[in-house]
Enzyme design. Structure first.
Site, short mmCIF file in Angstrom:
data_model
loop_
_atom_site.label_atom_id
_atom_site.label_comp_id
_atom_site.label_asym_id
_atom_site.label_seq_id
_atom_site.Cartn_x
_atom_site.Cartn_y
_atom_site.Cartn_z
CE LYS A 138 82.64 31.64 35.11
NZ LYS A 138 82.09 31.05 36.34
CB SER A 196 83.30 33.40 39.21
OG SER A 196 82.65 32.23 38.75
CB SER A 222 79.90 31.43 39.98
OG SER A 222 80.93 31.53 40.91
#
Lengths: 485, 101
Positions: free
Chosen positions: A75, A150, A174
């Site tokens: 990420k 997210s 997330s």
């Protein structure tokens, strides 16, 4: 079907060990998967060139290591040395990380290959990956829908069979919510189990890095290589046993008591197909020998309010560092104050600005007592309530989301409604407890449904063992999105 | 319940060092009001659930490391600066020189 694309880490390792495939061939295969299919979902912000990825591969002498030459995605809020770390924000469009995050360093040391940067919500703020400054990520199961957020790019890439693992981060859900939306496994570890060094901070007291995989055993395997004390993160914990694989017996712990959080099932707007899938999962646990115990955790109903206050306050403080002076974007101006204000106006998107404003309100005189102090008190009471529950049960069973993946822009005019989806996931962040999300079915439109198990501090081994037993008795994890098979 | 006004949003944006444009203000007023309306339930939660034992859950502890010099990649970090000279960050002039000393 393409067997390599959806192969487990263990299978890939065997193929490498037996010399059926070389590390370079596997990497080339992976990069081709991204090149051929990622235009459909935009899971990655960048895929690195082959040679630079292979530079990090330790010598073949370490090939007995379980992660050797296994590709994965990170990420883009986690630093990878000399690579851009943009946080999916214009603010850090050209920022190059001067060091590896501890998680990245540990994975590289284990031989894993970090092949690129996963798209996400800007500064990890959002539940849909729609706030990325570099375009949305789509759900591999239905490209008109969000992958969750997210960490949506990480989840989508694993679900689409591009990589067998990806790193995400959680502040309020997330990892688990995108895992549930994409039919994969996502773990939010106990706060402090995994070092946050090199993770760009959103709300430091809640942030935790975790893992996406397609199976529970792969997840346990990757976590085994991440967990443990790091001198660079004072909140990381000393952990004695991080061998999570040996605990996977395929059976649940004898006499396992599963607590069903009843109030989490009584939320308005529950999709009936999601309810049914969750009911079926509970029946399956009963078949496996678990004892189901109904309980209520009334303070959970306040958790989203606590989360909004605590996370925004910390975000306002953490994101104050992005001011155009030392790194990142700078908008030129005649005065220093004007430079700060213009830089931050141009560098941050709407959601990030809104959360900073809320955070500075929360911390300001006249608000701090009513909101921040109260939120911190309720947070403590919430943790006490969860710890009390673990005197009666071994693990807690909870929905991840009341509905499957939603369409793009579904919450465009009501951001609070989307933020309220955190209700199901943020209690784990507020209490610091570990939580594992895994697949339990599909809607009639073939949209994935997931559930989560929560446990006491450092109970990852129990969560994995319980989740693994469930997974092995079902077929959900063997289903892949058709367009990517 | 606190009322969010245009004036308070302008003030908090200034504190936050974020320039906001006139047409953005009303949206922020609405968004922030919704969040604080929702969070006002916290007061009830505290009243309803507080127990005398609550303070013992999170005990702050100090975590220290040896007070030793750490390697610091100054050059590498300075390369990221939007504007720099000889290891100094260049920013717009803060104090104007008025006349001779």
């Amino acid at each position: 079907m393409n067997n390599l694309a959806f192969a487990s880490i263990q299978t890939l390792q065997e193929k490498i060990r037996n010399k059926e495939i070389s590390p370079q061939e596997l990497l080339t295969f992976t990069l081709n998967r991204f090149a051929q299919h990622d235009t459909k979902i935009h899971s990655a912000l960048e895929i690195f060139d082959e040679q630079s990825i292979l530079q990090d591969l330790p010598t073949a002498g370490s090939s007995t290591n379980a992660l050797w030459a296994i590709p994965g995605l990170v990420k883009d809020v986690i630093c990878q040395k000399n690579r851009i770390t943009s946080c999916a924000s214009r603010m850090l469009e050209n920022f190059r990380a001067p060091y590896d995050a501890t998680v990245v360093a540990r994975l590289k040391k284990s031989g894993a290959l970090c092949v690129g940067r996963a798209n996400c919500d800007e500064f990890a703020m959002g539940s849909s990956t729609e706030t990325s400054a570099y375009g949305k990520t789509a759900n591999p199961w239905d490209v008109s829908r969000v992958p969750g957020g997210s960490s949506g790019g990480s989840a989508a890439a694993v679900a689409a069979g591009f990589v067998p693992w990806a790193l995400g981060s959680e502040t309020g859900g997330s990892i688990r919510q995108p895992a549930a939306f994409c039919n994969i496994v996502g773990l939010k570890p106990t706060y402090g189990l995994v070092s946050r060094y090199g993770l760009v901070a959103y709300a430091s007291s809640l942030d935790q890095i975790g893992v996406f995989t397609r199976t529970v055993s792969d997840n346990a395997l990757v976590l085994s290589h991440l967990a443990g004390k790091d001198e660079h993160d004072s909140t990381s914990r000393h952990v004695v046993d991080t061998d999570y694989i040996s605990q996977l017996t395929g059976k649940i712990k004898p006499g396992l008591r599963i607590g069903i959080i009843d109030n989490a099932f009584n939320v308005d707007g529950f999709d009936p197909e999601v309810s049914q899938a969750l009911e079926n999962a509970l029946k399956q646990f009963e078949k496996l020998g678990a004892k189901l115990v109904h309980l209520t955790l009334p303070l959970m109903d306040y958790s989203a309010a606590v989360y909004f206050m605590v996370s925004r306050a910390e975000a306002a403080s953490n994101l104050a560092r992005f001011d155009g002076v030392r790194y990142g974007l700078r908008v030129s101006a005649n005065s220093l104050d004007e430079m700060y204000a213009k830089t931050r106006a141009a560098g941050f998107g709407k959601t990030v600005k809104q959360r900073i404003l809320v955070g500075n309100y929360v911390l300001s005189a006249g608000y701090a007592d009513d909101y921040y102090v109260n939120a911190k008190r309720v947070q403590e009471l919430l943790r006490a309530q969860f710890l009390d529950a673990f005197k009666e049960v071994d693990v807690l069973f909870c929905p991840v989301s009341p509905e499957p993946a939603f369409s793009f822009d579904a919450f465009a005019t009501n951001s609070l409604a989307m933020d309220l989806l955190d209700y199901f996931t943020c209690p784990a962040n507020l209490t610091g407890l570990p939580a594992l999300a895994l697949p339990c079915g599909f809607t009639s439109k073939k949209l994935p449904i997931g559930f989560q198990l929560m446990g006491p501090d450092l109970s990852e081994g129990l969560l994995f063992a319980t989740g693994h037993a469930y997974e092995q008795s079902t077929q959900w994890h063997t289903q892949y999105p058709e367009a990517f098979v | 319940m606190k009322k969010i006004t245009r004036e308070s949003v302008i003030k908090i944006a200034k504190i936050s060092n974020i320039e906001i444009l006139d047409h953005e203000i009303d949206q922020f007023v609405n968004d922030l009001q919704a969040v604080f309306n929702y969070a006002s339930s916290l007061e009830d939660a505290v009243k309803k659930y507080s127990k005398p034992t609550e303070a013992i859950i999170y005990k702050p502890v100090n975590v220290t490391r040896p007070d030793a010099q750490q390697p610091y990649p100054t050059q590498k970090l300075m390369e990221q600066a939007p504007k720099q000279e000889e290891n100094y960050f260049i920013v717009p002039l803060i104090i104007k020189q008025t006349g001779s000393l």
